[in-house]
Design an enzyme around this catalytic site. Structure first.
Site, mmCIF file in Angstrom:
data_model
loop_
_atom_site.group_PDB
_atom_site.id
_atom_site.type_symbol
_atom_site.label_atom_id
_atom_site.label_comp_id
_atom_site.label_asym_id
_atom_site.label_seq_id
_atom_site.Cartn_x
_atom_site.Cartn_y
_atom_site.Cartn_z
ATOM 1 N N HIS A 1 0.172 -7.100 -9.348
ATOM 2 C CA HIS A 1 -1.118 -6.415 -9.372
ATOM 3 C C HIS A 1 -2.088 -7.099 -8.412
ATOM 4 O O HIS A 1 -2.089 -8.335 -8.296
ATOM 5 C CB HIS A 1 -1.720 -6.449 -10.782
ATOM 6 N N GLU B 1 3.475 -10.003 -12.399
ATOM 7 C CA GLU B 1 3.660 -9.695 -13.813
ATOM 8 C C GLU B 1 4.946 -10.321 -14.353
ATOM 9 O O GLU B 1 5.972 -10.329 -13.683
ATOM 10 C CB GLU B 1 3.708 -8.181 -14.018
ATOM 11 N N CYS C 1 1.566 1.762 -13.695
ATOM 12 C CA CYS C 1 2.072 0.489 -13.150
ATOM 13 C C CYS C 1 3.171 -0.078 -14.040
ATOM 14 O O CYS C 1 4.270 -0.375 -13.575
ATOM 15 C CB CYS C 1 0.930 -0.521 -13.007
#
EC number: 3.4.19.3
Length: 200
Positions: A165, A78, A141
């Protein structure tokens, strides 16, 4: 160098979470660097409390949080954590998030310190599907990703941190209509990602 890598426990009625399953399979040492593995609860604020305690105890150089992103076909580091939480699904405490800012005095967003382009390149070279993600969502998350960045900004300025992820495991996708990835590929992807991170 010390790397703290975390994985969430099962949530949403699932009996397994690929995040913690992959983290548990990682070696205890990668390229001479100590790997500290930690299971965290899929609970708003509690997850960050557990990670903070581990940071204070272990004093890692890098923190990588790993979570499940059902529906994705690749491992996705991310880019940014946002200061917002929402969602209709209760966390493992049975409560949903209070919609709004995670930290009242926090920035709208924090970019990761991990070399995500290098990590994706390394995974692809290893034959693992990988791509950069620009949204960690608004559930636990992103919450944990943001909270670790907030801690870094206010308490641990030398820390590098980020979030990755991973897809469903094949056993979670019984009808085969949603993407999945086998556990060995997840472990391989996380391993080469860590190698890229420590080499940066």
């Amino acid at each position: 160098m010390k790397i703290l890598i975390t994985g969430f426990d099962p949530f949403g009625g699932e009996k397994i979470n690929p995040a913690i399953e992959a983290v548990k399979k990682l070696p205890d040492e990668i390229d001479g660097n100590q790997i500290i593995k930690l299971e965290v609860p899929t609970i708003f604020y509690q997850s960050a409390k557990v990670v903070r305690e581990a940071i204070e105890k272990e004093r890692p150089d890098i923190v990588i949080n790993v979570g499940q992103a059902g529906g994705r076909a690749a491992i996705t580091p991310e880019r940014i954590a946002i200061n917002f939480q929402a969602g209709s699904t209760p966390d493992n405490s049975g409560k949903g998030p209070k919609e709004g800012k995670i930290e009242a005095d926090g920035a709208d967003g924090y970019f990761t310190q991990l070399p995500i382009k290098k990590m994706v390149t390394a995974m692809r070279k290893a034959g693992i599907p990988a791509e950069i993600s620009n949204s960690a969502g608004t559930y636990v998350c992103n919450h944990l990703f943001y909270e670790v960045q907030y801690m870094r900004r206010h308490e641990f300025p030398n820390l590098k941190a980020g979030f990755i992820h991973i897809p469903f495991l094949p056993d979670q996708v019984k009808n085969g209509r949603r993407p999945s990835m086998n556990l060995s590929d997840m472990v391989a992807g996380l391993t080469v990602s860590i190698k890229a991170a420590v080499a940066d």
